[in-house]
Design an enzyme around this catalytic site. Structure first.
Site, mmCIF file in Angstrom:
data_model
loop_
_atom_site.group_PDB
_atom_site.id
_atom_site.type_symbol
_atom_site.label_atom_id
_atom_site.label_comp_id
_atom_site.label_asym_id
_atom_site.label_seq_id
_atom_site.Cartn_x
_atom_site.Cartn_y
_atom_site.Cartn_z
ATOM 1 C CE LYS A 137 -133.087 6.534 48.965
ATOM 2 N NZ LYS A 137 -132.717 7.901 49.268
ATOM 3 N NE ARG A 191 -126.104 7.374 48.924
ATOM 4 C CZ ARG A 191 -126.742 6.272 49.302
ATOM 5 N NH1 ARG A 191 -127.878 5.939 48.737
ATOM 6 N NH2 ARG A 191 -126.230 5.496 50.253
HETATM 7 N N1 HH2 Z 1 -130.082 7.449 50.838
HETATM 8 C C1 HH2 Z 1 -129.666 6.424 51.606
HETATM 9 C C2 HH2 Z 1 -128.483 6.535 52.330
HETATM 10 N N2 HH2 Z 1 -127.738 7.661 52.283
HETATM 11 N N3 HH2 Z 1 -127.389 9.839 51.452
HETATM 12 C C3 HH2 Z 1 -127.797 10.871 50.705
HETATM 13 N N4 HH2 Z 1 -127.064 11.992 50.637
HETATM 14 N N5 HH2 Z 1 -128.958 10.815 49.988
HETATM 15 C C4 HH2 Z 1 -129.760 9.724 49.990
HETATM 16 O O1 HH2 Z 1 -130.832 9.737 49.326
HETATM 17 C C5 HH2 Z 1 -129.354 8.601 50.782
HETATM 18 C C6 HH2 Z 1 -128.143 8.700 51.515
HETATM 19 C C7 HH2 Z 1 -130.504 5.174 51.664
HETATM 20 O O2 HH2 Z 1 -130.340 4.411 52.760
HETATM 21 P P1 HH2 Z 1 -129.624 2.971 52.914
HETATM 22 O O3 HH2 Z 1 -130.546 2.123 53.706
HETATM 23 O O4 HH2 Z 1 -128.282 3.167 53.501
HETATM 24 O O5 HH2 Z 1 -129.585 2.285 51.535
HETATM 25 P P2 HH2 Z 1 -128.609 2.482 50.318
HETATM 26 O O6 HH2 Z 1 -127.352 3.053 50.886
HETATM 27 O O7 HH2 Z 1 -128.447 1.094 49.760
HETATM 28 O O8 HH2 Z 1 -129.290 3.409 49.370
#
Ligand code: HH2
Length: 287
Positions: A227, A263
């Protein structure tokens, strides 16, 4: 710790939380911030899922909409068309399946196919999502309640809190109480402070430091892999894939602070780091 916090039950799977679980990210999107486009296609998604499982993932988090700051929302139909065939094809893989969606209609369709965890970045604040809770309770699925301030498109413009830890802890506690009321158990509810979702670097760091306190409420999920906050800390503000070292350091710190689920994008490397961390006594053992 609250009753049941020493184990986790998500749908068909149950673990004792004597080690942090690894959730591998499987984005079926053309625009996710770090792996967008790579798994955009059924066969690519299935190959990536098998690889993540082989690398040691305990859970796969399947998402069809990028929620990165500034991301454009996709239509419900588009999201459903992306994730449902993947979910269907992964049923017999033998790994817990999480759906990363904030769309009640997509979640409802996924429940008919089979899903072990519903990961809602809006933290079950939408009434239509709350209506699904009794169905989730009856089916034994787990949920992840994430905190977000604002909406992905604008959330990073001016995040503001009086006391970020207090506000996030109160939100997670209230949403957890609502889910318990609907029939879920503590060990089916993951709590997530939502790193980067309407938070400055200082907010993220304050929340990270408060993980042991948040873990007292119930099992916590930590999503910091690759991130922007890690880019800010290291000066690696270019490609997110260059944040592996930073992500591993954060994963170890989260494990030490009692995170139940990590995650991550880089499953094999995270599993290695956790093994070494456990052997060195940084946190409880992994695998
Ligand atoms: N971060 C992303 C997406 N979903 N779900 C949870 N529970 N916690 C998180 O920190 C979280 C999440 C990040 O967003 P995205 O743009 O979808 O990128 P990526 O899925 O590659 O991390």
């Amino acid at each position: 710790m609250t009753e049941g916090a020493g184990r986790l039950r998500l749908g068909r799977y149950e673990w004792s939380l004597d080690r942090p679980l690894v959730m591998g990210i499987l984005n079926v999107t053309p625009d996710s911030f770090s792996d967008g486009g790579q798994h955009f296609g059924l066969q690519q998604a299935l190959d990536a899922a098998a690889r993540l499982q082989q690398e040691g993932a305990d859970i796969l988090d399947i998402g069809g909409e990028s929620t990165r700051p500034g991301a454009q929302p996709v239509s419900e139909q588009q999201e459903a068309d992306r994730v449902l065939p993947v979910l269907e094809a992964l049923q017999s893989l033998g790994i817990a399946l999480s759906l990363d969606s904030r769309r009640p209609s997509v979640v409802a369709q996924a429940l008919s196919i089979g899903v072990d965890l519903v990961n809602d970045v809006t933290g079950f604040t939408q009434p239509e999502m709350q209506c699904l809770l009794p169905r989730l309770a009856a089916g034994g699925q787990g949920i992840c309640i994430m905190h977000m301030q604002g909406e992905p498109q604008t959330m990073q413009q001016a995040p503001h809190y009086t006391d970020v830890v207090d506000e996030v802890a109160r939100f997670l506690g209230a949403q957890q109480a609502m889910a318990l009321q609907a029939g879920l158990a503590t060990h089916q509810i993951l709590l997530d402070p939502g790193f980067g979702f309407g938070k400055t670097l200082q907010h993220n760091l304050a929340l990270f430091a408060a993980l042991p306190r948040l873990a007292e409420l119930g099992p916590c999920l930590v999503g910091v892999s690759r991130k922007r906050m890690l880019g800010e800390l290291t000066g690696r503000e270019g490609p997110a894939s260059e944040r592996l070292g930073a992500s591993l350091a954060a994963a170890l710190a989260a494990a030490r602070s009692g995170a139940a689920v990590l995650r991550v994008h880089d499953v094999a490397q995270t599993v290695d780091a956790l093994r070494v961390g456990a052997a060195l006594g940084l946190h409880s053992p992994h695998h």
